[in-house]
Design an enzyme around this catalytic site. Structure first.
Site, PDB file in Angstrom:
ATOM      1  N   GLU A   1      -1.552   1.603 -39.570  1.00  0.00           N
ATOM      2  CA  GLU A   1      -2.724   1.687 -40.452  1.00  0.00           C
ATOM      3  C   GLU A   1      -2.269   2.008 -41.881  1.00  0.00           C
ATOM      4  O   GLU A   1      -2.650   1.341 -42.836  1.00  0.00           O
ATOM      5  CB  GLU A   1      -3.668   2.774 -39.927  1.00  0.00           C
ATOM      6  CG  GLU A   1      -4.891   3.006 -40.808  1.00  0.00           C
ATOM      7  CD  GLU A   1      -5.690   4.224 -40.369  1.00  0.00           C
ATOM      8  OE1 GLU A   1      -6.855   4.326 -40.783  1.00  0.00           O
ATOM      9  OE2 GLU A   1      -5.153   5.084 -39.636  1.00  0.00           O
ATOM     10  N   HIS A   2      -1.476   3.055 -42.019  1.00  0.00           N
ATOM     11  CA  HIS A   2      -0.891   3.430 -43.309  1.00  0.00           C
ATOM     12  C   HIS A   2       0.623   3.274 -43.219  1.00  0.00           C
ATOM     13  O   HIS A   2       1.233   3.738 -42.253  1.00  0.00           O
ATOM     14  CB  HIS A   2      -1.201   4.889 -43.659  1.00  0.00           C
ATOM     15  CG  HIS A   2      -2.656   5.232 -43.660  1.00  0.00           C
ATOM     16  ND1 HIS A   2      -3.306   5.722 -42.534  1.00  0.00           N
ATOM     17  CD2 HIS A   2      -3.593   5.166 -44.640  1.00  0.00           C
ATOM     18  CE1 HIS A   2      -4.576   5.941 -42.836  1.00  0.00           C
ATOM     19  NE2 HIS A   2      -4.780   5.611 -44.101  1.00  0.00           N
TER      20      HIS A   2
END
Length: 439
Positions: free
Chosen positions: A323-324
């Protein structure tokens, strides 16, 4: 955190290591959500009131938050908080304004014009969770693109009592309707509408397992509403070399771990020294956190991976699809063209994930749980829809007709063929009539 040497693992072990824990919704959650949705569909506002009292322990005088209440909340907010929220609003607006699409108009062959136009989704619903701390940042991330896209109606639901920060940002984003409704009942109210709550076309925003299940159910019902993207636990992967600051890395890992016990945090580095230093820094910084217990649970299933090169670090990251993705290397931008799967990328020592979470300008609503392979970070496009237009002149149809007729015959679709040939025959007759008049 476990430290693993990548090269010492077999192929199957490598696959297993990077597998995320399965997300399972118990039958009890599914059944409970179905019951809530049916109650709202059948009883409308009365059902929402009853469910709000049952689940939130609150009997609001009104489902809808009045403009006077929003103004009062704004007045109570400190100037420091207002300044911070305005700065975040400005940055996020600038980035999303830049995403406005340009119209497309092409003449594909003489007399055949094709266009693509973008229109806002008519009505959208924003769900903002409650909990121990308000989430005005989520209102910004959802409300700003809805505003810029030009959605004709924006509805916001949040569990009562709604924090002043959320109401202030709702005012900044010019949100049309704000309601004291939380949980699955909020999703149902927006998806199907009630006497008070406007039915929306698409629902955005995070939530607990019940909210997530409610979004899934209403999105599978053609009478319900579309949703933004599949949900999953928060996660971060850091690629770091020997030039990175281990204290920075530890802080970034912990900022994700404190989200919840199911959060996933991973460090991938070619440096065993950095891996050891980060492990020590994580332990030191953990003790300073108010959410130490939550972060420690998340770290129990998280990883420090020692790879043999930065190239291998990139391969691991692309396979995982975080996601990050934080890149703390000597030349982080050199790796950017090699990175395939990530929700949002943070380059360099001074780009903490927190900046993107709140105020750099990018959107913090991101695909997780491996969905980065097919989903993108939330943006203006998610609040819009594309329509294509074609316009053919008589000569344009004449030029295209042989191609369409041949393909329609091949597919056995006589009516498709006839829709073209009937026009060509009419044009031919008109040509004959013109010739007769001119003789």
């Amino acid at each position: 955190m476990k430290t693993l040497v990548w090269q010492s693992l077999s192929d199957s072990q490598q696959d297993t290591v990077l597998q995320r824990p399965a997300i399972t919704e118990g039958a009890n959650i599914t059944a409970a959500v179905t019951s809530v949705i049916n109650t709202v569909k059948q009883e409308g506002d009365a059902g929402v009131f009853a469910l709000t009292e049952k689940f939130d322990g609150v009997k609001p005088d009104s489902i809808r938050v009045s403009n006077a209440e929003i103004e009062a909340a704004s007045d109570r907010l400190s100037e420091e908080m207002k300044t911070a929220l305005k700065q975040a609003y400005s940055n996020i607006s600038k980035f999303h304004q830049a995403q406005k699409p340009q119209p497309v108009k092409v003449e594909t062959q003489p007399g055949v014009i094709c266009e693509q136009i973008t229109m806002p989704i008519n009505k959208v619903g924003l769900y903002i969770p409650g909990g121990s701390a308000p989430l005005p940042s989520t209102v910004l991330m959802l409300g700003i693109p809805a505003q810029i896209a030009g959605c004709h109606k924006v509805v916001l639901c949040s569990p009562p009592p709604i924090a002043d920060e959320i109401l202030y940002v709702a005012k900044l984003c010019k949100i049309d309707e704000v309601y004291n409704i939380g949980g699955a009942q909020a999703v149902a109210a927006m998806a199907y509408g009630t006497e008070s709550v406007s039915k929306v076309d698409k629902i955005f925003g995070p939530g607990n397992a019940y909210v997530t299940e409610a979004k899934r159910q209403v999105s599978n019902d053609f009478r319900g509403a579309a949703i933004d993207m599949p949900a999953g636990p928060s996660e971060v992967l850091v690629i770091a070399d020997e030039s990175a600051d281990p204290d920075f890395i530890a802080a970034d890992l912990l900022s994700q771990a404190e989200h919840g016990p199911d959060s996933q945090v991973v460090l991938v580095t070619p440096s065993p020294i950095i891996a050891d230093q980060v492990a020590d820094a994580v332990e030191r910084q953990l003790k300073e956190l108010s959410r130490e217990d939550i972060a420690r649970q998340a770290l129990g299933s998280s990883l420090l991976i020692v790879a043999d090169s930065l190239t291998q670090c990139v391969s691991i990251s692309n396979f995982y699809g975080p996601e990050h993705l934080i890149v703390q290397t000597k030349n982080p931008r050199e790796l950017l063209p090699l990175l395939d799967n990530a929700g949002s990328i943070f380059l360099g020592d001074y780009s903490p994930e927190s900046a993107g979470d709140y105020a750099s300008g990018t959107n913090h609503v991101l695909p997780t749980y491996g969905y980065t392979r097919t989903y993108s970070s939330l943006g203006l496009a998610d609040f819009s829809k594309r329509m294509t237009v074609q316009e053919l002149t008589a000569d344009g149809l004449k030029g295209l007709a042989p191609t369409v007729v041949t393909m329609a015959e091949a597919e056995g679709l006589d009516a498709h063929k006839r829709a073209v040939t009937i026009r060509i025959e009419k044009l031919a007759q008109l040509d004959v009539n013109k010739q007769e008049v001119n003789q």
